[in-house]
Motif scaffolding. Structure first.
Motif, short mmCIF file in Angstrom:
data_model
loop_
_atom_site.label_atom_id
_atom_site.label_comp_id
_atom_site.label_asym_id
_atom_site.label_seq_id
_atom_site.Cartn_x
_atom_site.Cartn_y
_atom_site.Cartn_z
N SER A 311 2.73 15.87 -60.65
CA SER A 311 2.03 15.13 -59.61
C SER A 311 1.99 13.66 -60.06
N PRO A 312 2.24 12.70 -59.14
CA PRO A 312 2.39 12.79 -57.68
C PRO A 312 3.81 13.10 -57.20
N ASN A 314 5.36 15.88 -57.26
CA ASN A 314 5.31 17.11 -56.48
C ASN A 314 4.72 16.88 -55.10
N MET A 315 3.74 16.00 -55.02
CA MET A 315 3.11 15.69 -53.74
C MET A 315 4.12 15.05 -52.78
N THR A 334 0.77 11.26 -48.20
CA THR A 334 0.53 11.36 -49.64
C THR A 334 -0.65 10.53 -50.12
#
Length: 366
Positions: A311-312, A314-315, A334
């Motif tokens: 993360s971020p 993956n976000m 996001t």
């Protein structure tokens, strides 16, 4: 060889006659037993048989005046083209029982294995990125699990599905609307060569025949005829893919269609098929389960593997989809600062997980 070369030259001559449809050719040969007999039969006796119309008889007589048949026959061997008439043991079993099967086939490479399940994968030439990705995924996953992919080597969906099959090391076959010695469309030269090496290209048109519009609807019946099921990935309400679907239904084959956005013109044909009772493509795995095909262990392992992203990262990845999204939309979803969002998108693109398909618009690649 079933017949000697001399007799096969007559068969090749007879198969290439324009002006006689497949059924008339087959009926006349079954009465006279060989194409050589057809070549030498007198016009009055041909008329007495009552099979051909006057125009068809004249087309046959005109064909007898060809001078270069032996040279054309020898050209087949030079170009590694096989001639397979309907009475040959090599003639595909699946084609024998369709309405108006081709009288003969011309092949570069191989024919599909009759014991291996086969799926026709067709769709729009001017497809969306979503359609292209789905065609690639279905072609790859089905081929990886032993299913032959049959298509038309056309731009867009056809080519993507066949390239997916080749990427998986599977078998795929291109059915052409021209002679098998012609690569159409020209930009698919690489795909054409790969099909010859790792599958085959097939046509009922004689070598040298150009890609005329009238050949393609007839070509489509061979695509569906050589398959057990037909998958339509993207199609407008009026398209060649729907002709293939209609012919598949006439042949008793099952048709599946990929749903898409209701606002997309390229999904309207698929939605129409689904409304009429076609199966819905949910995933390659779901389709294979319906076909009674067990997922290969290698695919099961791959399916269970999930990309672990920090993360971020993956976000951002989870917000990018198969349809293009712009920076503004991704920023809203996001809640990331623009400079961080861009950094993560660049990282994901370098890793092959996303792609910028136009200025500041991204789609998911895996």
């Amino acid at each position: 060889k079933i017949l000697g070369e001399r007799l096969m030259i007559y068969e090749y001559w007879y198969a290439g006659i324009s002006g006689l449809n497949c059924m008339k050719k087959k009926k006349l040969r079954e009465i006279l037993k060989t194409a050589e007999m057809i070549y030498y039969i007198e016009e009055i006796k041909l008329t007495e048989l009552g099979i051909l119309t006057d125009r068809e008889i004249q087309a046959l007589i005109k064909a007898k005046k060809q001078q270069d048949i032996k040279e054309k026959w020898e050209m087949l061997e030079e170009k590694n083209i096989r001639f397979i008439p309907y009475f040959s043991e090599e003639y595909p079993v699946r084609l024998k029982n369709i309405p108006a099967p081709p009288y003969a086939l011309y092949v570069r490479g191989r024919l599909p294995d009759s014991d291996r399940p086969a799926a026709a994968l067709v769709g729009a030439r001017n497809c969306t990125h979503y359609g292209e990705r789905m065609a690639l995924e279905y072609g790859e996953k089905l081929a990886e699990n032993g299913i032959s992919i049959i298509s038309g080597m056309a731009r867009g969906i056809d080519g993507a599905g066949q390239r997916g099959a080749l990427n998986a090391g599977g078998m795929t076959y291109g059915i052409l609307g021209c002679g098998v010695d012609i690569c159409y469309p020209g930009e698919h030269r690489g795909l054409y060569q790969d099909l010859i090496k790792k599958g085959g290209v097939i046509s009922e048109q004689s070598p040298g025949s150009p890609p005329l519009a009238r050949y393609f609807p007839a070509r489509n019946r061979i695509i569906s005829g050589m398959a057990d099921i037909v998958l339509v990935i993207e199609a407008k309400e009026k398209s060649g893919s729907l002709i293939t679907a209609d012919q598949a239904l006439e042949q008793g084959k099952e048709v599946y269609a990929l749903p898409g956005p209701v606002t997309s013109l390229l999904s309207q044909g698929c939605h129409r098929l689904i409304a009429q009772g076609a199966g819905i493509l949910l995933s390659p795995e779901d389709l294979m389960e319906t076909m009674g095909i067990c997922l290969s262990k290698s695919r099961q392992n791959k399916s269970s593997e999930k990309k672990v992203l920090e993360s971020p990262e993956n976000m951002v990845y989870s917000c990018v989809g198969l349809f293009p999204k712009g920076l503004q939309e991704l920023a809203q979803e996001t809640k990331l600062a623009p400079e961080i969002l861009m950094e993560e998108l660049i990282t994901l693109e370098l890793q092959g997980f996303v792609k910028e398909i136009s200025k500041n618009y991204y789609v998911k690649m895996r």
